[in-house]
Design a protein around this motif. Sequence first.
Motif, PDB file in Angstrom:
ATOM      1  N   LEU A   1       1.022  -0.895   0.145  1.00  0.00           N
ATOM      2  CA  LEU A   1       0.037  -0.146   0.013  1.00  0.00           C
ATOM      3  C   LEU A   1       0.926   1.150   0.025  1.00  0.00           C
ATOM      4  CD1 LEU A   1      -2.687  -1.021   2.501  1.00  0.00           C
ATOM      5  CD2 LEU A   1      -2.622  -1.066   0.255  1.00  0.00           C
ATOM      6  N   TRP A   2       0.414   2.166  -0.839  1.00  0.00           N
ATOM      7  CA  TRP A   2       1.144   3.641  -0.648  1.00  0.00           C
ATOM      8  C   TRP A   2       0.259   4.265  -0.118  1.00  0.00           C
ATOM      9  CZ3 TRP A   2       1.161   8.154  -3.722  1.00  0.00           C
ATOM     10  CH2 TRP A   2       2.034   8.905  -3.680  1.00  0.00           C
ATOM     11  N   PRO A   3       0.618   5.316   0.750  1.00  0.00           N
ATOM     12  CA  PRO A   3      -0.203   6.264   1.537  1.00  0.00           C
ATOM     13  C   PRO A   3      -0.918   7.403   0.554  1.00  0.00           C
ATOM     14  CG  PRO A   3       2.142   7.098   1.719  1.00  0.00           C
ATOM     15  CD  PRO A   3       2.101   5.820   0.900  1.00  0.00           C
ATOM     16  N   ILE A   4      -1.881   6.861  -0.261  1.00  0.00           N
ATOM     17  CA  ILE A   4      -2.685   7.791  -1.098  1.00  0.00           C
ATOM     18  C   ILE A   4      -3.346   8.844  -0.322  1.00  0.00           C
ATOM     19  CG2 ILE A   4      -4.257   6.259  -1.448  1.00  0.00           C
ATOM     20  CD1 ILE A   4      -2.987   8.510  -3.938  1.00  0.00           C
ATOM     21  N   ASP A   5      -3.954   8.390   0.821  1.00  0.00           N
ATOM     22  CA  ASP A   5      -4.780   9.382   1.495  1.00  0.00           C
ATOM     23  C   ASP A   5      -3.958  10.501   1.978  1.00  0.00           C
ATOM     24  OD1 ASP A   5      -6.967   7.892   0.876  1.00  0.00           O
ATOM     25  OD2 ASP A   5      -6.833   6.679   2.631  1.00  0.00           O
ATOM     26  N   GLU A   6      -2.947  10.374   2.376  1.00  0.00           N
ATOM     27  CA  GLU A   6      -1.888  11.401   2.967  1.00  0.00           C
ATOM     28  C   GLU A   6      -1.327  12.091   1.834  1.00  0.00           C
ATOM     29  OE1 GLU A   6       2.613  11.603   4.675  1.00  0.00           O
ATOM     30  OE2 GLU A   6       1.546   9.764   5.078  1.00  0.00           O
ATOM     31  N   PHE A   7      -1.088  11.570   0.520  1.00  0.00           N
ATOM     32  CA  PHE A   7      -0.761  12.262  -0.459  1.00  0.00           C
ATOM     33  C   PHE A   7      -1.953  13.407  -0.727  1.00  0.00           C
ATOM     34  CE2 PHE A   7      -0.694  12.665  -5.177  1.00  0.00           C
ATOM     35  CZ  PHE A   7       0.637  13.178  -5.457  1.00  0.00           C
ATOM     36  N   VAL A   8      -3.028  12.689  -0.854  1.00  0.00           N
ATOM     37  CA  VAL A   8      -4.197  13.521  -1.370  1.00  0.00           C
ATOM     38  C   VAL A   8      -4.404  14.634  -0.362  1.00  0.00           C
ATOM     39  CG1 VAL A   8      -6.813  13.637  -1.669  1.00  0.00           C
ATOM     40  CG2 VAL A   8      -5.466  11.910  -2.770  1.00  0.00           C
TER      41      VAL A   8
ATOM     42  N   LEU B   1       6.301  12.107  -4.205  1.00  0.00           N
ATOM     43  CA  LEU B   1       6.594  11.920  -5.528  1.00  0.00           C
ATOM     44  C   LEU B   1       7.954  11.715  -6.004  1.00  0.00           C
ATOM     45  CD1 LEU B   1       4.064  14.340  -7.506  1.00  0.00           C
ATOM     46  CD2 LEU B   1       3.864  11.942  -6.994  1.00  0.00           C
ATOM     47  N   ASP B   2       8.827  12.479  -5.247  1.00  0.00           N
ATOM     48  CA  ASP B   2      10.353  12.306  -5.660  1.00  0.00           C
ATOM     49  C   ASP B   2      10.931  11.010  -4.970  1.00  0.00           C
ATOM     50  OD1 ASP B   2      10.665  14.740  -6.909  1.00  0.00           O
ATOM     51  OD2 ASP B   2      11.534  15.672  -5.197  1.00  0.00           O
ATOM     52  N   PHE B   3      10.468  10.493  -3.713  1.00  0.00           N
ATOM     53  CA  PHE B   3      10.766   9.649  -3.116  1.00  0.00           C
ATOM     54  C   PHE B   3      10.311   8.402  -3.741  1.00  0.00           C
ATOM     55  CE2 PHE B   3      10.055   6.149  -0.283  1.00  0.00           C
ATOM     56  CZ  PHE B   3      11.546   5.599   0.040  1.00  0.00           C
ATOM     57  N   ALA B   4       9.051   8.460  -4.055  1.00  0.00           N
ATOM     58  CA  ALA B   4       8.263   7.001  -4.719  1.00  0.00           C
ATOM     59  C   ALA B   4       8.848   6.838  -6.171  1.00  0.00           C
ATOM     60  CB  ALA B   4       6.582   7.442  -4.903  1.00  0.00           C
ATOM     61  N   GLY B   5       8.981   7.893  -6.884  1.00  0.00           N
ATOM     62  CA  GLY B   5       9.510   7.814  -8.255  1.00  0.00           C
ATOM     63  C   GLY B   5      11.088   7.535  -8.291  1.00  0.00           C
ATOM     64  N   GLY B   6      11.867   8.110  -7.371  1.00  0.00           N
ATOM     65  CA  GLY B   6      13.146   8.333  -7.565  1.00  0.00           C
ATOM     66  C   GLY B   6      14.200   7.329  -6.636  1.00  0.00           C
TER      67      GLY B   6
ATOM     68  N   SER C   1      -5.421   5.051 -10.039  1.00  0.00           N
ATOM     69  CA  SER C   1      -6.756   4.773  -9.691  1.00  0.00           C
ATOM     70  C   SER C   1      -7.694   5.826  -9.127  1.00  0.00           C
ATOM     71  CB  SER C   1      -6.880   3.706  -8.473  1.00  0.00           C
ATOM     72  OG  SER C   1      -6.366   4.045  -7.344  1.00  0.00           O
ATOM     73  N   ARG C   2      -6.799   6.827  -8.408  1.00  0.00           N
ATOM     74  CA  ARG C   2      -7.501   8.095  -8.167  1.00  0.00           C
ATOM     75  C   ARG C   2      -8.028   9.264  -9.100  1.00  0.00           C
ATOM     76  NH1 ARG C   2      -7.822   8.890  -2.216  1.00  0.00           N
ATOM     77  NH2 ARG C   2      -7.887   6.874  -1.303  1.00  0.00           N
ATOM     78  N   GLY C   3      -7.484   8.946 -10.170  1.00  0.00           N
ATOM     79  CA  GLY C   3      -7.463   9.765 -11.303  1.00  0.00           C
ATOM     80  C   GLY C   3      -6.577  11.080 -11.214  1.00  0.00           C
ATOM     81  N   LEU C   4      -5.529  10.737 -10.500  1.00  0.00           N
ATOM     82  CA  LEU C   4      -4.474  11.960 -10.468  1.00  0.00           C
ATOM     83  C   LEU C   4      -3.410  11.924 -11.415  1.00  0.00           C
ATOM     84  CD1 LEU C   4      -3.981  11.423  -6.360  1.00  0.00           C
ATOM     85  CD2 LEU C   4      -5.436  13.087  -7.652  1.00  0.00           C
ATOM     86  N   THR C   5      -3.823  12.310 -12.670  1.00  0.00           N
ATOM     87  CA  THR C   5      -2.977  12.090 -13.780  1.00  0.00           C
ATOM     88  C   THR C   5      -1.752  12.822 -13.729  1.00  0.00           C
ATOM     89  OG1 THR C   5      -5.317  12.191 -15.139  1.00  0.00           O
ATOM     90  CG2 THR C   5      -3.343  12.145 -16.435  1.00  0.00           C
ATOM     91  N   GLU C   6      -1.814  13.943 -13.689  1.00  0.00           N
ATOM     92  CA  GLU C   6      -0.323  14.742 -13.435  1.00  0.00           C
ATOM     93  C   GLU C   6       0.548  13.899 -12.365  1.00  0.00           C
ATOM     94  OE1 GLU C   6      -0.466  18.955 -12.967  1.00  0.00           O
ATOM     95  OE2 GLU C   6      -2.155  19.037 -13.765  1.00  0.00           O
ATOM     96  N   ALA C   7       0.094  13.529 -11.188  1.00  0.00           N
ATOM     97  CA  ALA C   7       1.031  12.752 -10.403  1.00  0.00           C
ATOM     98  C   ALA C   7       1.275  11.476 -10.943  1.00  0.00           C
ATOM     99  CB  ALA C   7       0.169  12.584  -9.034  1.00  0.00           C
ATOM    100  N   THR C   8       0.326  10.683 -11.578  1.00  0.00           N
ATOM    101  CA  THR C   8       0.757   9.484 -12.193  1.00  0.00           C
ATOM    102  C   THR C   8       1.982   9.932 -13.370  1.00  0.00           C
ATOM    103  OG1 THR C   8      -1.413   8.587 -12.039  1.00  0.00           O
ATOM    104  CG2 THR C   8      -0.173   7.414 -13.401  1.00  0.00           C
ATOM    105  N   ASP C   9       1.860  10.702 -14.160  1.00  0.00           N
ATOM    106  CA  ASP C   9       2.674  11.089 -15.346  1.00  0.00           C
ATOM    107  C   ASP C   9       4.119  11.385 -14.733  1.00  0.00           C
ATOM    108  OD1 ASP C   9       0.539  10.529 -17.184  1.00  0.00           O
ATOM    109  OD2 ASP C   9       0.576  12.853 -17.557  1.00  0.00           O
TER     110      ASP C   9
END
Length: 180
Positions: A86-93, A108-113, A129-137
């Motif tokens: 699980l990734w803390p998506i609720d915290e992120f949102v 984002l830096d930690f998860a991606g890098g 899954s949450r529709g966060l297109t910019e974050a996903t990209d």
Amino acid sequence: MGTVLGLRKLAECKNPAGTKSEEDLRCLLQRAQDEDEVQTDAEEPADLPAHAVRRFPPAPGTGAPHVAPVPAAEGDRRNDLTADVLWPIDEFVGHLDSGRYEHVVAMLDFAGGQAPAIEAAAAIRECSSRGLTEATDTLLRKVASRPGDFVLAVVGHLMDAGNFPEARTLAQIRGGNQAA
């Protein structure tokens, strides 16, 4: 699908930190295909029902099956559990909604890098899954800039979870980075 997973496991076992030559990859692919053929050619005992001879793949890194190898008809309660990270998506949102963009960027830096492949895949999956297109990209581009073996591991985790569009996009971004 078994061939892809088998190939990935063979590649990780053969050379976990380095790169593979084209010949090594061909040999690994052939071994994975041969192993799949041996498994499908093996005869199952005729006196057992089909559900009793199912094979359960081990959970990543544990050697334990994702689900207990007990038929559901016999009352196995653990079949609904997943081995997902699980990734803390609720915290992120929450950070995003509150305008705490420095925290958003840090996550984002930690998860991606820096995060392990399975966690990076979980972050991509959750944002998508949450529709966060910019974050996903952003995550896909950050992951694509990491070493090739890491990118392949993330693609594998995304495919394992059924996130084929994100896996395809990550592979395309990585391919575009290599061509440049």
